[in-house]
Structures are given as structure tokens and as C-alpha cells.
Design an enzyme around this catalytic site. Structure first.
Site, PDB file in Angstrom:
ATOM      1  N   CYS A 369       0.827  -1.191  -0.008  1.00  0.00           N
ATOM      2  CA  CYS A 369      -0.003  -0.143  -0.067  1.00  0.00           C
ATOM      3  C   CYS A 369       0.762   1.175   0.103  1.00  0.00           C
ATOM      4  O   CYS A 369       2.143   1.143   0.518  1.00  0.00           O
ATOM      5  CB  CYS A 369      -0.930  -0.116   1.234  1.00  0.00           C
ATOM      6  SG  CYS A 369      -2.334  -1.180   1.359  1.00  0.00           S
ATOM      7  N   THR A 372      -0.044   9.246   0.178  1.00  0.00           N
ATOM      8  CA  THR A 372       0.219  10.328   0.464  1.00  0.00           C
ATOM      9  C   THR A 372      -0.773  11.106   1.088  1.00  0.00           C
ATOM     10  O   THR A 372      -1.998  11.130   0.300  1.00  0.00           O
ATOM     11  CB  THR A 372       0.796  11.468  -0.609  1.00  0.00           C
ATOM     12  OG1 THR A 372       1.989  10.644  -1.121  1.00  0.00           O
ATOM     13  CG2 THR A 372       1.316  12.531  -0.108  1.00  0.00           C
ATOM     14  N   LYS A 383       5.766  10.808  -5.594  1.00  0.00           N
ATOM     15  CA  LYS A 383       7.036  10.393  -6.399  1.00  0.00           C
ATOM     16  C   LYS A 383       8.292  10.077  -5.374  1.00  0.00           C
ATOM     17  O   LYS A 383       9.037   9.246  -5.501  1.00  0.00           O
ATOM     18  CB  LYS A 383       7.495  11.542  -7.448  1.00  0.00           C
ATOM     19  CG  LYS A 383       6.567  11.291  -8.589  1.00  0.00           C
ATOM     20  CD  LYS A 383       7.294  11.939  -9.719  1.00  0.00           C
ATOM     21  CE  LYS A 383       6.506  12.145 -11.001  1.00  0.00           C
ATOM     22  NZ  LYS A 383       5.384  13.032 -10.607  1.00  0.00           N
ATOM     23  N   GLU A 403       2.272  -3.643  -6.003  1.00  0.00           N
ATOM     24  CA  GLU A 403       1.078  -4.772  -5.852  1.00  0.00           C
ATOM     25  C   GLU A 403      -0.268  -4.174  -6.640  1.00  0.00           C
ATOM     26  O   GLU A 403      -0.556  -3.039  -6.351  1.00  0.00           O
ATOM     27  CB  GLU A 403       0.823  -5.050  -4.225  1.00  0.00           C
ATOM     28  CG  GLU A 403      -0.305  -6.097  -4.257  1.00  0.00           C
ATOM     29  CD  GLU A 403      -0.481  -6.457  -2.644  1.00  0.00           C
ATOM     30  OE1 GLU A 403      -1.594  -5.942  -2.203  1.00  0.00           O
ATOM     31  OE2 GLU A 403       0.445  -6.938  -2.188  1.00  0.00           O
ATOM     32  N   SER A 407      -4.545   2.204  -7.507  1.00  0.00           N
ATOM     33  CA  SER A 407      -5.663   3.098  -7.473  1.00  0.00           C
ATOM     34  C   SER A 407      -5.441   3.960  -8.656  1.00  0.00           C
ATOM     35  O   SER A 407      -4.417   3.994  -9.361  1.00  0.00           O
ATOM     36  CB  SER A 407      -5.823   4.005  -6.305  1.00  0.00           C
ATOM     37  OG  SER A 407      -4.586   4.889  -6.137  1.00  0.00           O
TER      38      SER A 407
END
Length: 513
Positions: A369, A372, A383, A403, A407
Site C-alpha cells: 500500500c 500520501t 514520487k 502490488e 488506484s
């Protein structure tokens, strides 16, 4: 026209909302829930084909009752007991059944290859004839003029670029640009270069549906009406107030509060400001628990073991779930490491974002996961988190990939990072003794620690891979070069490997858990 009292869950109708340009629009929405507060009805709506973070409670004044679509009842079907049964269904949509179950449209597998209508001076390029099979070398051409692209849909049997074939670099006019020998790669684990079935865009150019077998991937088949609705109204974290985007499984008694108060250092939650103030008098933390493994300026990274700091890790997952829809929450945080990025001031180390990773990943995942927090978005921190995850992979001597599924915001961030990192290497290639510089996809993967499938998908996404005279060539147009240079001028935050103090552990030995 229907009456307000006739509106039930499952109805669809246009709902008034403001778009990004502050203009009124009436997108189609589905009623997920209805509640009555002091005799006034409120409706929780999900805008069809919009992200769930835009879902909201609205009053009946914003509903277009003239175009309401009531849920249809499906035909009676036998149940497990052999008795007939029926259930209400939503209005029909032109999407596959599997997409209806997951709430999103699946990509259609298509493979494309891009060919350029090349100018005449390129005909002198050494190489095979156009009809010859794939050559063992590819050409990387810096192009100082924009060229006209022609897109062809071809059979999936079309060969893809060889990962180990060297790519020669020479400019369009035939004169050598800056040149250096091929950059040597480092030794890697042999399984790191195997086929990756989980790449967001597969290596052969066929976008595949994301696999749902990751460690933290949410099981959409159990997505019910409760988890589809935001349950926390507002979160106060330090000097920021955050409006959650998605459902998060905080205790039920906290979901009715107007504001949920969190300690910004240990992330424990409280019912009221008084509870938070009382907690702060006893909380000694001024930074996340764990080891500080990186510091440069005001930016620090802390490594947190999900087994040793279980309470903090669980609280971090609860907070992150408010802004991540594609990942589920596991209270068993033992198999994970958490890397929390903070910003330092006189009051302490304030959390900016984090990423988690499995201690042992069988599929070369270096991120499970990544998030920010909203107050820090669009400032380059995303980044920086991604770059730090690959910096750890370099120290570990591995290639890594995030993984899947990513999103929408995560995919944009990763594509941008991959594009900038790969273009930075291609534009920095030099030659020596007048020979064309050469580089392979495997060497790019080794230098950057980006998995080769992600390298290939990024080159395809940028339309750099072209097939010409029996060879695959990479063409950098003037627009791409200019765009990259402008983007790099804005990217002020970078990871300094000299400031990283990290020793990887061998987690295959259970004693280290």
C-alpha cells in the site's frame, strides 16, 4: 413525476453537482442509503462512472425526480433449498456482469504496435529488411523533430522487444551524439527476471485485468452497502482536518461523531478534543516508532515492523483505509514493514505519507500500500515515496513492482515516475570511440530496479517502441524530450542515497520475525 417519499435504495436519477470548473452538471447517480434527520430526508448518492470518493449526502432539491429509474426485480430463481426466491436489482447497465460485481469497467485486451512514417534520411539505418524476423539488436534514436505516428492493431503473436538485446543509439542525421559504452548492470537474483503476470500493462502490450491475489487486495465480492459508504465525517490530525474518501472500519461508536481526533504521533483515536488533550499529556512519542533510516533536510523515513509495533501499524492502516479503496485492512500486520515519511519542525516529526511492503514477497512486490495524505498531495511527496521504495530495492539487489491493482491516483504517480526515470537514463546515454551506445531492457531494469515488465509497458505507454526494418527501435521525439526536461525542473524533491542507512534482513529465517 415521482414523490420524494417514493425514493428508495437502488433508484437511479440525475443529481446536481459542481464539476472542477465550478459549473453545474447532472450526472446519473444511484441512491445507496436514505436517512431522516429532524424530519428532513437525506440521500447518499454514488455518481455512476465517477470515483467513490465523490459520493456524498444530498437533499431532495438536488435530485431530478422527473428522470428517476426504479430498481427492477429480477425473475424468480431457485434458491439452494429449491424454493423460489427473488431480489431487487439495479437498473441495467451496459457493462459485463463481473464489472457490475466489482463496481468498475474491466479493460478490453488489445495489443497495439506503433510505427513511424520515417523521413528518407532514415533509410540508411543499418539493419535487416522490413520483412525480416526480429533482429537481435534494437536502435535507440534521439529524434530532434516530431514525427507523424501511425497506430496499427496487430495480432497478439507479434514479437515483443528482446530484454537482453542491446539497443544502439544514434541520431537522426547520422552523426554521433554524446556517446558512452553500455552501462554495466549488477547481479540480481535469477527469479527477479521471470515473467510477471501482475504488471498493470503486460509486457506483450495486452492490458490484462488486475489479479486479486495480493496480500492486501480487497475482496470485492464481499463489497456490501455498508462498506460502500463513507462512515467517518472528518478526521483531525495535528494541524490538519481531513475529509475521508472511503469507508474505514473504525469502531461503530465513533462513526456518529462530527470529528474524529487522532494523535499525529501514535495515531491513536479519541472521541473528543478533551480526550486528545488528555492523551497528549501522557504520549511521549514525537516521531513514529521504529528506526529512522533516512534523513535529509526536514524529510525523514522511519522503518516500522508490523510485529514489534502492532498498535501503531493497525492505527496507520485504519487511517490509510479512509483514502484507499482498492486495499483491505488486515489486523494481522506481522508480515509487513511500514515506511513512514515525516516532515520535521520544532514540535516533532509529522506524518506525510507511507508505504508498506511484505517482509517476504513471492511476486517481487516492493510496495503493498502507498499513500500520501491529502494535505501533502501535489507537492512531489508521492514520487519521493515511490523513489524511496526503489532505492530500498537497489540496496536489496532486487527488482520490484507495486502490488496490483493500483488506484487511479497511484497508477498516475507510478507511470509518471517510471517515465521520468527511464527517460532520464535514455537521454543520459553516451558513446565512446565513435560507436553507438548500447543498452538493453534488462540493463535499464538493473540500473533502476524497475521490473522489466514495467519498463516495457512504460515504453509502450510513451509510444517509444517502434518496429522498423526488422528491428525494434526507440524514438525520442522533440516533444517528449522537452516535456521531460520541463517535468524534471519541477521535481525538486529527490532521494539522496548517501543519506540512506539501511541494512536488508533475510526474512526467510522465521527467527527474525
Amino acid at each position: 413525476m415521482a414523490e420524494v417519499g417514493e425514493i428508495i435504495e437502488g433508484c437511479r436519477l440525475p443529481v446536481l453537482r459542481r464539476n472542477q470548473d465550478n459549473e453545474d452538471e447532472w450526472p446519473l447517480a444511484e441512491i445507496l442509503s436514505v436517512k431522516d434527520i429532524s424530519g428532513r430526508k437525506l440521500f447518499y448518492v454514488h455518481y455512476i462512472d465517477f470515483n467513490k470518493r465523490l459520493d456524498e449526502w444530498v437533499t431532495h432539491e438536488r435530485l431530478d425526480l422527473k428522470k428517476i429509474q426504479f430498481p427492477k426485480k429480477e425473475a424468480k430463481t431457485p434458491t439452494k433449498n429449491g424454493l423460489p426466491g427473488s431480489r431487487p436489482g439495479s437498473p441495467e447497465r451496459e457493462v459485463p456482469a463481473s464489472a457490475q460485481a466489482s463496481g468498475k469497467t474491466l479493460p478490453i485486451p488489445v495489443q497495439i504496435t506503433l510505427r513511424f512514417n520515417l523521413p528518407k534520411e532514415r533509410e540508411a539505418i543499418p539493419g535487416g529488411e522490413p520483412d525480416q524476423p526480429l533482429s537481435s539488436s534494437s536502435c535507440l534514436q534521439p529524434n530532434h523533430r516530431s514525427t507523424k505516428r501511425k497506430v496499427e492493431v496487430v495480432s497478439p503473436a507479434t514479437p515483443v522487444p528482446s530484454e537482453s538485446a542491446p539497443a544502439s543509439v544514434f541520431p537522426q542525421n547520422g552523426s554521433a551524439r554524446r556517446a558512452v559504452a553500455a552501462q554495466p548492470g549488477r547481479k540480481r537474483k535469477s527469479n527477479c527476471l521471470g515473467t510477471d503476470e501482475d504488471s498493470q500493462d503486460s509486457s506483450d502490450g495486452i492490458p490484462s485485468a488486475p489479479r486479486m491475489t495480493g496480500s492486501l487486495v480487497s475482496d470485492r465480492s464481499h463489497d456490501d452497502i455498508v462498506t460502500r459508504m463513507k462512515n467517518i465525517e472528518c478526521i483531525e490530525l495535528g494541524r490538519h482536518r481531513l475529509k475521508p474518501w472511503y469507508f474505514s472500519p473504525y469502531p461503530q461508536e465513533l462513526t456518529t461523531l462530527p470529528v474524529l481526533y487522532l494523535c499525529e504521533f501514535c495515531l491513536k483515536y479519541g472521541r473528543s478534543l478533551k480526550c486528545l488533550q488528555r492523551h497528549l499529556t501522557k504520549c511521549d512519542l514525537r516521531h513514529p516508532p521504529g528506526n529512522e533510516i533516512y534523513r535529509k533536510g526536514t524529510i525523514s523515513f522511519f522503518e516500522i515492523d508490523g510485529r514489534k509495533n502492532k498498535s501503531y501499524s493497525q492505527n496507520l492502516c485504519l487511517l490509510a483505509k479512509c483514502f484507499l479503496d482498492h486495499k483491505t485492512l488486515y489486523y494481522d500486520t506481522d508480515p509487513f514493514l511500514f515506511y513512514v515519511m515525516t516532515e520535521y519542525d520544532c514540535k516533532g516529526f509529522h506524518i506525510v505519507g507511507y508505504f508498506s511492503k511484505e517482509k517476504e514477497s513471492t511476486e517481487d512486490y516492493n510496495v503493498a500500500c502507498i499513500l500520501t495524505l491529502p494535505p501533502y498531495q501535489r507537492r512531489g511527496y508521492g514520487k519521493l515515496l515511490i523513489e524511496f521504495s526503489y532505492e530500498l530495492s537497489k540496496v536489496e539487489g532486487k527488482t520490484g513492482t507495486p502490488e496490483k491493482p493500483l488506484s487511479d491516483l497511484g497508477l498516475l504517480s507510478y507511470r509518471s515516475y517510471w517515465s521520468q526515470t527511464i527517460l532520464e537514463i535514455l537521454m543520459g546515454l553516451k558513446s565512446e570511440s565513435g560507436e553507438r551506445p548500447q543498452i538493453t531492457i534488462n540493463e535499464i531494469s538493473e540500473i533502476t530496479s524497475i521490473k522489466k515488465e514495467d519498463v516495457i509497458s512504460t515504453l509502450q505507454y510513451l509510444n517509444l517502441i517502434n518496429y522498423y526494418k526488422g528491428q525494434y527501435i526507440l524514438t525520442l521525439s522533440e516533444d517528449i524530450v522537452d516535456g521531460h526536461e520541463r517535468a524534471m525542473l519541477k521535481r525538486l524533491l529527490r532521494i539522496d542515497s548517501k543519506c540512506l542507512h539501511f541494512t536488508p534482513k533475510d526474512w526467510s529465517k522465521r527467527g527474525k520475525w
